[in-house]
Write a protein that holds these residues in place. Sequence first.
Motif, PDB file in Angstrom:
ATOM      1  N   SER A   1      27.113   7.373 -14.930  1.00 56.48           N
ATOM      2  CA  SER A   1      26.916   7.868 -13.543  1.00 56.48           C
ATOM      3  C   SER A   1      25.915   9.164 -13.572  1.00 56.48           C
ATOM      4  O   SER A   1      25.203   9.288 -12.752  1.00 56.48           O
ATOM      5  CB  SER A   1      28.251   8.896 -13.454  1.00 56.48           C
TER       6      SER A   1
ATOM      7  N   TYR B   1      23.478  16.835 -11.387  1.00 58.63           N
ATOM      8  CA  TYR B   1      24.764  16.841 -10.794  1.00 58.63           C
ATOM      9  C   TYR B   1      25.092  18.104 -10.390  1.00 58.63           C
ATOM     10  O   TYR B   1      24.281  19.299 -10.339  1.00 58.63           O
ATOM     11  CB  TYR B   1      25.875  16.636 -12.022  1.00 58.63           C
TER      12      TYR B   1
ATOM     13  N   VAL C   1      36.422  13.916  -7.093  1.00 52.13           N
ATOM     14  CA  VAL C   1      35.256  13.579  -6.711  1.00 52.13           C
ATOM     15  C   VAL C   1      35.046  13.273  -5.304  1.00 52.13           C
ATOM     16  O   VAL C   1      34.016  13.810  -4.614  1.00 52.13           O
ATOM     17  CB  VAL C   1      34.824  12.224  -7.420  1.00 52.13           C
TER      18      VAL C   1
ATOM     19  N   ASN D   1      32.594  15.842  -2.731  1.00 51.97           N
ATOM     20  CA  ASN D   1      31.598  15.346  -2.166  1.00 51.97           C
ATOM     21  C   ASN D   1      31.799  15.686  -0.429  1.00 51.97           C
ATOM     22  O   ASN D   1      30.822  15.937   0.106  1.00 51.97           O
ATOM     23  CB  ASN D   1      31.293  13.935  -2.212  1.00 51.97           C
TER      24      ASN D   1
ATOM     25  N   ASN E   1      26.898  13.190  -2.506  1.00 53.83           N
ATOM     26  CA  ASN E   1      27.079  11.970  -3.083  1.00 53.83           C
ATOM     27  C   ASN E   1      26.791  11.998  -4.557  1.00 53.83           C
ATOM     28  O   ASN E   1      26.053  11.313  -4.971  1.00 53.83           O
ATOM     29  CB  ASN E   1      26.259  10.873  -2.160  1.00 53.83           C
TER      30      ASN E   1
ATOM     31  N   ASP F   1      28.441  11.118  -8.189  1.00 54.24           N
ATOM     32  CA  ASP F   1      29.461  10.528  -9.152  1.00 54.24           C
ATOM     33  C   ASP F   1      29.839  11.379 -10.274  1.00 54.24           C
ATOM     34  O   ASP F   1      30.838  11.037 -10.930  1.00 54.24           O
ATOM     35  CB  ASP F   1      28.776   9.150  -9.545  1.00 54.24           C
TER      36      ASP F   1
END
Length: 477
Positions: A63, A71, A229, A233, A239, A241
Motif C-alpha cells: 500500500s 500517507y 480506512v 478517506n 484515497n 490505502d
Amino acid sequence: MDVLSYNYDRKQIKSGILHIGVGNFHRAHEEFFTNKLLEYPDQQHWGIHGAMLLPTDEHLYRSLCKQDKEYTLTVCGRNGQGEVYRIGSLVALDWSIENPETVLAAIADKDIRIITLTITEGGYNIEKATGEFILNDEGIRHDLQNPHTPKTAFGYVAEGLRRRKSAGNGAVTILSCDNLQHNGDTARKSFMSFVRAQDAELAVWMEKNVTFPNSMVDRITPATRPDDVVRLNAMNGTNDDAPVYCEDFIQWVIEDKFIAGRPAWERVGVEFTNDVTAYENMKLSLLNASHTLLSYPSFLAGYRKVDDAMHDERIVRFVRTFMDTDITPYVPAPNNTDLDLYKQTLIERFGNRSVSDQIARLCFDGISKFPVYIMPNLIKMIQDDADLTRVAYLIAAYRHYLKYKTDDKGSSFEITEPWMTQEDMKLIESNEPTDFLSFSAFRSTDLKAADAFVGLYLMMVDAIKHNGAMTVLERIL
C-alpha cells in the motif's frame, strides 16, 4: 477536512535514519516529528528509510509503495476538531522478505547514522523471569548459524553492522522507540547479547561505535481497521490505502547520546535530556499501567472501545483512584511537570471520542505488558503494605479473561498472547487460582508469598466468576 501537506521537495531529501518496524505508532510519532523537521533546509539529510521484516507486513508495504511511501495522518483533537497531515518523511521503504539485501545495505550505509526501532515490548526477546536474552529462540538460532541470511531484527542489524565495520562507514546510534523502561538499556542488552554469541569481534567494535540512548515516547495510536480506512478517506476527501489516526497529544523525550550526530528534533517539540528515568516512570506507571488496569475489566464488562469505557463513571473513578492512591506515591514528577494536570489530561485522552481506541489493542500481549507496567510498582506496594485491592482485582480479571474467554454479557472472544508458553496454558487451565500467580507475566516476584495479596486475589477470582467483573468493581468503589 483539508489536508495539510509538507513544505519541502522530497526529491531533495536524503535518508539519515533507518527505521525497523514501520507500524502505525511510528508513522504517527517519529515520522510526524521528522516530517515537520524536514522543512528546515539544514535538516534535509534526516529522511527516514523504512525496513519491514515480517511476512505480515506485506499488505502495508504494498500500500505504501503504491503511494510512493506517502500517507495521511489524522490527528484527532479532544475538542472534537482534527487536522490531517500528508506525511512525506518516509523516503525509502524495503520489505526484507522481498529485498533483504537492500535492508542490509541501508544498515551499512555511511549516510545512515541512526537506526530507530519499534519492534514491540516483547520484540527484544528478553526472558521475563531472568532478564536475560533468549538465545534458544528458533529465529535467533537460525541467525546465529546463518549470519549472512538473517531473519530477525538482531540478525539484520548484526550483519548490516558487520558490513558497515568492514567498509569503514563509521559509528551509528540505535534508538529504541518502544514502551519499555530504560528501552535503550534493554536494546543494548539484547543486541549486544546476540552479537557476542555470534561475532565477538563485531561486539568489540560495537562497544566503541554504537550508542543506545534511552527514550520515552507517547501518543495514543489505534490500529487502522478496514472500516477506519473507509471512514478516514470519506472524512478527509482522500484515497489513502494506508492512513493513520491518533490523538492530539504527543511527547518524545530522548537521552542526548548520539555518537554520529542527530536531527535537531528539538525545533519541532522533542525534548532532550541527560536522564529520561523520571519521564519514563511517570508515563509507564500512569498512562500504560492505567491502560492495562482498565483494559481487562472493561472488556469483560462488554466494552470494546476505550472512550466508551471512559464515559462510564465507575471506570473513571477506578482509574483515577488507582493513579492517585496506588501509583502517585511511587512517581516523582519530572522537572516542571504538574502531576495532577498530567493525570487529568490522561483521563481526557482516554475518553477522546475522536480517537476511540480499541480495548482489544490494550489487552493484546499482556505477558509483555504486566512485567513493564504493573509489576515494578506492585512489588513496591507489597513491600510497603499498601492497599492491594485494585491490582488484585486486575490480576483476577486478567485470569478470567484468559481462562473463560467470555464477558459479563455472555459474548465469547479470542485472546492474543504471542509469547504464551505451554506452561502458561497449564496455569490458566488449572482450577486452582493460585497457580495463575506463577504465570510468566508475574515472575519478577513471588506473588504466592504475599499473603495479603493472595487473600484479596482469591476473593476477587471467586466474585468475578459468580457475579461478573462490573458488579465486583462496583463493590470495590
